[in-house]
Design an enzyme around this catalytic site. Structure first.
Site, PDB file in Angstrom:
ATOM      1  N   HIS A 102      38.084  52.445   7.882  1.00  0.00           N
ATOM      2  CA  HIS A 102      36.988  51.548   7.494  1.00  0.00           C
ATOM      3  C   HIS A 102      36.298  52.076   6.239  1.00  0.00           C
ATOM      4  O   HIS A 102      36.130  53.286   6.064  1.00  0.00           O
ATOM      5  CB  HIS A 102      35.977  51.344   8.635  1.00  0.00           C
ATOM      6  CG  HIS A 102      35.228  52.552   9.079  1.00  0.00           C
ATOM      7  ND1 HIS A 102      34.063  52.982   8.470  1.00  0.00           N
ATOM      8  CD2 HIS A 102      35.437  53.423  10.088  1.00  0.00           C
ATOM      9  CE1 HIS A 102      33.598  54.047   9.084  1.00  0.00           C
ATOM     10  NE2 HIS A 102      34.411  54.353  10.069  1.00  0.00           N
ATOM     11  N   ASP A 104      33.182  50.987   5.265  1.00  0.00           N
ATOM     12  CA  ASP A 104      31.730  50.917   5.345  1.00  0.00           C
ATOM     13  C   ASP A 104      31.153  52.209   5.902  1.00  0.00           C
ATOM     14  O   ASP A 104      31.801  52.945   6.648  1.00  0.00           O
ATOM     15  CB  ASP A 104      31.278  49.722   6.186  1.00  0.00           C
ATOM     16  CG  ASP A 104      31.784  49.763   7.618  1.00  0.00           C
ATOM     17  OD1 ASP A 104      32.978  50.041   7.820  1.00  0.00           O
ATOM     18  OD2 ASP A 104      30.977  49.512   8.549  1.00  0.00           O
ATOM     19  N   ASP A 135      32.742  60.323   7.614  1.00  0.00           N
ATOM     20  CA  ASP A 135      32.966  59.085   8.373  1.00  0.00           C
ATOM     21  C   ASP A 135      32.918  57.871   7.462  1.00  0.00           C
ATOM     22  O   ASP A 135      31.858  57.307   7.233  1.00  0.00           O
ATOM     23  CB  ASP A 135      31.889  58.984   9.457  1.00  0.00           C
ATOM     24  CG  ASP A 135      32.072  57.815  10.389  1.00  0.00           C
ATOM     25  OD1 ASP A 135      33.167  57.234  10.413  1.00  0.00           O
ATOM     26  OD2 ASP A 135      31.110  57.468  11.101  1.00  0.00           O
ATOM     27  N   GLU A 169      33.154  48.125  10.411  1.00  0.00           N
ATOM     28  CA  GLU A 169      33.482  48.876  11.638  1.00  0.00           C
ATOM     29  C   GLU A 169      32.232  49.415  12.298  1.00  0.00           C
ATOM     30  O   GLU A 169      32.119  49.439  13.532  1.00  0.00           O
ATOM     31  CB  GLU A 169      34.438  50.027  11.301  1.00  0.00           C
ATOM     32  CG  GLU A 169      35.012  50.748  12.525  1.00  0.00           C
ATOM     33  CD  GLU A 169      34.118  51.855  13.069  1.00  0.00           C
ATOM     34  OE1 GLU A 169      34.361  52.298  14.216  1.00  0.00           O
ATOM     35  OE2 GLU A 169      33.171  52.287  12.363  1.00  0.00           O
ATOM     36  N   GLU A 170      31.286  49.859  11.486  1.00  0.00           N
ATOM     37  CA  GLU A 170      30.111  50.537  12.030  1.00  0.00           C
ATOM     38  C   GLU A 170      29.245  49.636  12.904  1.00  0.00           C
ATOM     39  O   GLU A 170      28.524  50.138  13.773  1.00  0.00           O
ATOM     40  CB  GLU A 170      29.260  51.112  10.888  1.00  0.00           C
ATOM     41  CG  GLU A 170      29.921  52.244  10.109  1.00  0.00           C
ATOM     42  CD  GLU A 170      30.015  53.538  10.903  1.00  0.00           C
ATOM     43  OE1 GLU A 170      29.568  53.560  12.065  1.00  0.00           O
ATOM     44  OE2 GLU A 170      30.522  54.527  10.353  1.00  0.00           O
ATOM     45  N   GLU A 193      39.797  58.364  11.693  1.00  0.00           N
ATOM     46  CA  GLU A 193      38.419  58.741  12.008  1.00  0.00           C
ATOM     47  C   GLU A 193      38.346  60.264  12.137  1.00  0.00           C
ATOM     48  O   GLU A 193      39.347  60.918  12.458  1.00  0.00           O
ATOM     49  CB  GLU A 193      37.982  58.095  13.319  1.00  0.00           C
ATOM     50  CG  GLU A 193      37.815  56.592  13.275  1.00  0.00           C
ATOM     51  CD  GLU A 193      36.443  56.163  12.794  1.00  0.00           C
ATOM     52  OE1 GLU A 193      35.686  57.030  12.305  1.00  0.00           O
ATOM     53  OE2 GLU A 193      36.124  54.964  12.907  1.00  0.00           O
ATOM     54  N   HIS A 392      26.878  60.413  10.211  1.00  0.00           N
ATOM     55  CA  HIS A 392      25.622  59.671  10.379  1.00  0.00           C
ATOM     56  C   HIS A 392      24.402  60.582  10.254  1.00  0.00           C
ATOM     57  O   HIS A 392      23.320  60.245  10.741  1.00  0.00           O
ATOM     58  CB  HIS A 392      25.572  58.948  11.735  1.00  0.00           C
ATOM     59  CG  HIS A 392      26.588  57.870  11.901  1.00  0.00           C
ATOM     60  ND1 HIS A 392      26.407  56.798  12.759  1.00  0.00           N
ATOM     61  CD2 HIS A 392      27.810  57.678  11.337  1.00  0.00           C
ATOM     62  CE1 HIS A 392      27.470  56.013  12.714  1.00  0.00           C
ATOM     63  NE2 HIS A 392      28.337  56.535  11.850  1.00  0.00           N
TER      64      HIS A 392
END
Length: 421
Positions: A102, A104, A135, A169-170, A193, A392
Site C-alpha cells: 500500500h 498510503d 509502514d 489500506e490504512e 508489510e 504510526h
C-alpha cells in the site's frame, strides 16, 4: 547452492539504489485520502512502465465500490482513488505471484514530536527515518528492487510477477478491494508489510464502532438536576473491559505471544459543549479486535449484547438505551490455508540470503489486505522489512540493509515460485 539465474538476479540488487528509492517514496506525503496518495500512484506507474511492465492505472469508481455489499469500509474522505497494477510481459504457462503493497500512510501527528519534517527522510547510518519509512514504503522499495533486478539480469520468467500497489489500506482496504474487483489476481501473494524478520500467515481483524450515550443537560451549579453523559458512559466502559478479557481467553497458537491478541480499545471520546453545563451527549469510538476465523457479524453481535446487558443493569441506561453503529474500517480476519507451500519457499530463500534460522511463523493482531486477497482465493502471506512497533509513531524508521535482505529474499521467492525459462 544458487542457480545461475538466481545469482544473476541477486547481483542486480543495488543497495544504494534501494536506499535512493526508499527516500524518494518517503518524500511523497501520501497520507490516506490526500492528493499526494494519487500523486504517488502516478509516479509509481511511470516507474513500472520504464521497467517494461504491462501497466494498468485506472481511476476507481468510488460510488460503485462504496455501494458494494462487501465493501470493507473507509474512514478518510476522498474525491478520487487510483488503482495500479504492473505485470511482467515475458511469462508463459507458469504461475502468477503478486507482490502487493500500500502507498498510503497515516498522518504524521504532532510535528513537534518529530526530529525534523516527517516527510523529509533523515538518515543515520543505514537507517532511514520518516513517516511511512517502515509502514510500508520500505516494502514498496523492496518490491521495486525485485522487479528492477529481474529486468536488469535478463532472466526470463516462465510465469509472471504482478505488482499490486494500492491506496486506502490504512482505513479499510479500498485499494485492494477495487483491484480485486477489477479482475486482477494471481496464484499466490506476498504483502511486504513490516514483519521484523518473521513470516505472518494470519491476521486478526478489527471493526470500528461508535457508541452514543445520552444524558440530561443542566447548569453545572445545579448538576443534580441533570445526568452527565460522561457518568452514564462509565458502566459501559467497565463492561467493555470485561468483554475484552473474555474474548482474549485461549487465543489461537499463532496469536498466543501477544499480551492482548484481540484488543478492544476506545480511541475517541467526545462529550459536552460548555464547561459549566452538564453534558447531555457522549460519543465513544474505538476498535474491536476480531479473532482468527471469527465471522465479523458474530463479533458485532457479541459486542452489542455486552452493551445491551450493561444498559439493562443501569437505571438511567435502561430508560435511555445507547446506540451502537459500525462506521469506518471493517477488517475481517484472514489466514493462509494450512499446508500451502509459499511459507517454505520464503523460509528457504531467506536462509539462502541471510543465513541462520528460518523466519518463524506467527499471526498479527491487526488487520491488513491479507484477508481481502485470501477471501478472493489468493493464498497470501506478509513478509517485509521493518518493525510494526515503530510504525504510526514519530520513531518510524527502517534499516536499508534489512530492506535489501528482504528484496533479495523476495527475488529468490519469485524465481522459485514462477520459474524461469
Amino acid at each position: 547452492m544458487l542457480g545461475d539465474d538466481e545469482a544473476a538476479v541477486l547481483a542486480a540488487i543495488d543497495e544504494v539504489a534501494v536506499a535512493r528509492t526508499l527516500m524518494e517514496l518517503v518524500a511523497v506525503p501520501s497520507v490516506t485520502g490526500s492528493a499526494a496518495e494519487s500523486e504517488l500512484q502516478h509516479l509509481l506507474a511511470g516507474r513500472l512502465e520504464r521497467l517494461g511492465l504491462e501497466v494498468d492505472l485506472w481511476a476507481m469508481d468510488l460510488p460503485e465500490l462504496l455501494a458494494h455489499p462487501d465493501f470493507p469500509g473507509a474512514e478518510a474522505p476522498r474525491d478520487e482513488a487510483w488503482g495500479l497494477v504492473g505485470r511482467t510481459r515475458d511469462g508463459g504457462d507458469g504461475p502468477v505471484l503478486v507482490l502487493q503493497g500500500h502507498v498510503d500512510v497515516v498522518p504524521a501527528g504532532d510535528p513537534a514530536a518529530w526530529e525534523g519534517d516527517p516527510f523529509v527522510p533523515r538518515v543515520t547510518g543505514d537507517v532511514v527515518h520518516g513517516r511511512g519509512a517502515c509502514d510500508m514504503k520500505a516494502g514498496l522499495a523492496a518490491h521495486l528492487a525485485v522487479l528492477e533486478a529481474v529486468r536488469a539480469s535478463g532472466v526470463r520468467l516462465r510465469g509472471q510477477v504482478a505488482a499490486h500497489f494500492v491506496v486506502g489500506e490504512e482505513d479499510g482496504g479500498l485499494g485492494a478491494f477495487g483491484t480485486l474487483r477489477r479482475g486482477h489476481g494471481g496464484d499466490a501473494c506476498v504483502i511486504a508489510e513490516p514483519t521484523a524478520g518473521t513470516l505472518i500467515t494470519a491476521n486478526a481483524g478489527a471493526l470500528t464502532f461508535r457508541i452514543t450515550v445520552n444524558g440530561k443537560a443542566a447548569h453545572a451549579s445545579s448538576r443534580e438536576e441533570g445526568v452527565s453523559a460522561i457518568d452514564a458512559y462509565l458502566p459501559l466502559h467497565r463492561a467493555l473491559a470485561r468483554l475484552e478479557a473474555d474474548r482474549n481467553r485461549d487465543p489461537d497458537p499463532l496469536m498466543a505471544e501477544y499480551p492482548i491478541p484481540y484488543a478492544l480499545s476506545v480511541g475517541v471520546l467526545r462529550a459536552g459543549d460548555w464547561a459549566s453545563s452538564v453534558p447531555d451527549l457522549l460519543v465513544a469510538e474505538g476498535r474491536l479486535g476480531v479473532r482468527l476465523g471469527e465471522d465479523p457479524a458474530s463479533a458485532r453481535e457479541e459486542f452489542e449484547r455486552c452493551v445491551a446487558a450493561a444498559c439493562a443493569a443501569d437505571p438511567w441506561l435502561r430508560a435511555h438505551p445507547v446506540s451502537v453503529t459500525w462506521p469506518g474500517g471493517q477488517f475481517a480476519s484472514g489466514r493462509l490455508p494450512a499446508g500451502h507451500p509459499l511459507p517454505d519457499v520464503i523460509r528457504s530463500a531467506h536462509a539462502d540470503v541471510v543465513g541462520g534460522p528460518a523466519p518463524r511463523e506467527r499471526g498479527a493482531p491487526y488487520g491488513s489486505d491479507l484477508r481481502l486477497y485470501g477471501g478472493a482465493g489468493i493464498p497470501t502471506v506478509q513478509y517485509g522489512p521493518g518493525d510494526i512497533r515503530v510504525a504510526h509513531s514519530p520513531r518510524e524508521q527502517v534499516s536499508v540493509r534489512e530492506v535489501v535482505a528482504v528484496a533479495r529474499t523476495l527475488a529468490l521467492t519469485v524465481l522459485r515460485t514462477v520459474g524461469t525459462k
